[in-house]
Design an enzyme around this catalytic site. Sequence first.
Site, PDB file in Angstrom:
ATOM      1  CG  ASN A  62      44.906  33.814  40.555  1.00 20.88           C
ATOM      2  OD1 ASN A  62      43.899  33.718  39.870  1.00 20.88           O
ATOM      3  ND2 ASN A  62      45.048  33.185  41.704  1.00 20.88           N
ATOM      4  CD  GLU A  64      47.892  29.566  42.453  1.00 15.11           C
ATOM      5  OE1 GLU A  64      47.917  28.319  42.563  1.00 15.11           O
ATOM      6  OE2 GLU A  64      47.241  30.311  43.219  1.00 15.11           O
ATOM      7  CB  CYS A  73      48.337  39.065  41.873  1.00 16.35           C
ATOM      8  SG  CYS A  73      48.970  38.648  43.494  1.00 16.35           S
ATOM      9  CD  GLU A  75      44.661  41.859  42.301  1.00 17.05           C
ATOM     10  OE1 GLU A  75      45.210  40.808  41.916  1.00 17.05           O
ATOM     11  OE2 GLU A  75      44.236  42.011  43.462  1.00 17.05           O
TER      12      GLU A  75
HETATM   13  N1  THU Z   1      46.105  36.628  44.419  1.00 14.68           N
HETATM   14  C1  THU Z   1      45.730  37.499  43.436  1.00 14.68           C
HETATM   15  O1  THU Z   1      45.593  37.123  42.262  1.00 14.68           O
HETATM   16  N2  THU Z   1      45.529  38.798  43.784  1.00 14.68           N
HETATM   17  C2  THU Z   1      45.721  39.296  45.033  1.00 14.68           C
HETATM   18  O2  THU Z   1      45.632  40.499  45.225  1.00 14.68           O
HETATM   19  C3  THU Z   1      46.033  38.395  46.130  1.00 14.68           C
HETATM   20  C4  THU Z   1      46.272  36.987  45.803  1.00 14.68           C
HETATM   21  C5  THU Z   1      46.362  35.239  44.041  1.00 14.68           C
HETATM   22  C6  THU Z   1      47.799  34.827  44.170  1.00 14.68           C
HETATM   23  C7  THU Z   1      47.663  33.338  44.323  1.00 14.68           C
HETATM   24  O3  THU Z   1      47.581  32.762  43.026  1.00 14.68           O
HETATM   25  C8  THU Z   1      46.322  33.152  45.027  1.00 14.68           C
HETATM   26  O4  THU Z   1      45.627  34.377  44.870  1.00 14.68           O
HETATM   27  C9  THU Z   1      46.429  32.828  46.502  1.00 14.68           C
HETATM   28  O5  THU Z   1      47.226  33.734  47.159  1.00 14.68           O
END
Ligand code: THU
Length: 159
Positions: A62, A64, A73, A75
């Site tokens: 992920n 941000e 995210c 995935e």
């Molecule tokens: N996040 C993911 O990478 N995958 C998911 O399926 C759910 C959430 C990440 C997004 C964000 O950077 C952090 O987790 C908190 O939500």
Amino acid sequence: MTNKEIVINYAEYDSLDQLQEQDRLLAEAAVKASANAYTPYSHFNVGAAVRLSDGTVVTGANQENMAYPSGLCAERTAMFHAAAQYPDKAMEAIAVAAEKDGRLCPIPATPCGACRQVMAEYQSRGGRAMEVLMVGAEKIWKFSKVDDILPLIFDSLKQ
Ligand code: THU
């Protein structure tokens, strides 16, 4: 009126050793990829690994952003990377793992709705089931197709 029921089957494992080797390797790749997460806001590090039809593994983590919706995210980072690099290879499996405070979450992190929708798209594009592995320190869940984590997948455009 008829009452309908949707039943979902999945496998639960207690440790990575119980997985078939290629799934164990994919799960380990997802855990390792979480180290590349960029998470100054949530400090929730997610890694994902996609296995393609020829065995190639593509990872993502992920990413941000200060403007929150601009992040992505793990995935989707992995799947978009795979599709951009290997457009002709079906995605046969995806693994996801999350770390908090430097430790793999005990209970598997489960993909968000948007990531499930993107999994559904690439499963359809690949013309075969995409397995989904959710990797936790105490439990590992394996679903044999995206439909099992996204019942009633939107595919009405096909009608
Ligand atoms: N996040 C993911 O990478 N995958 C998911 O399926 C759910 C959430 C990440 C997004 C964000 O950077 C952090 O987790 C908190 O939500």
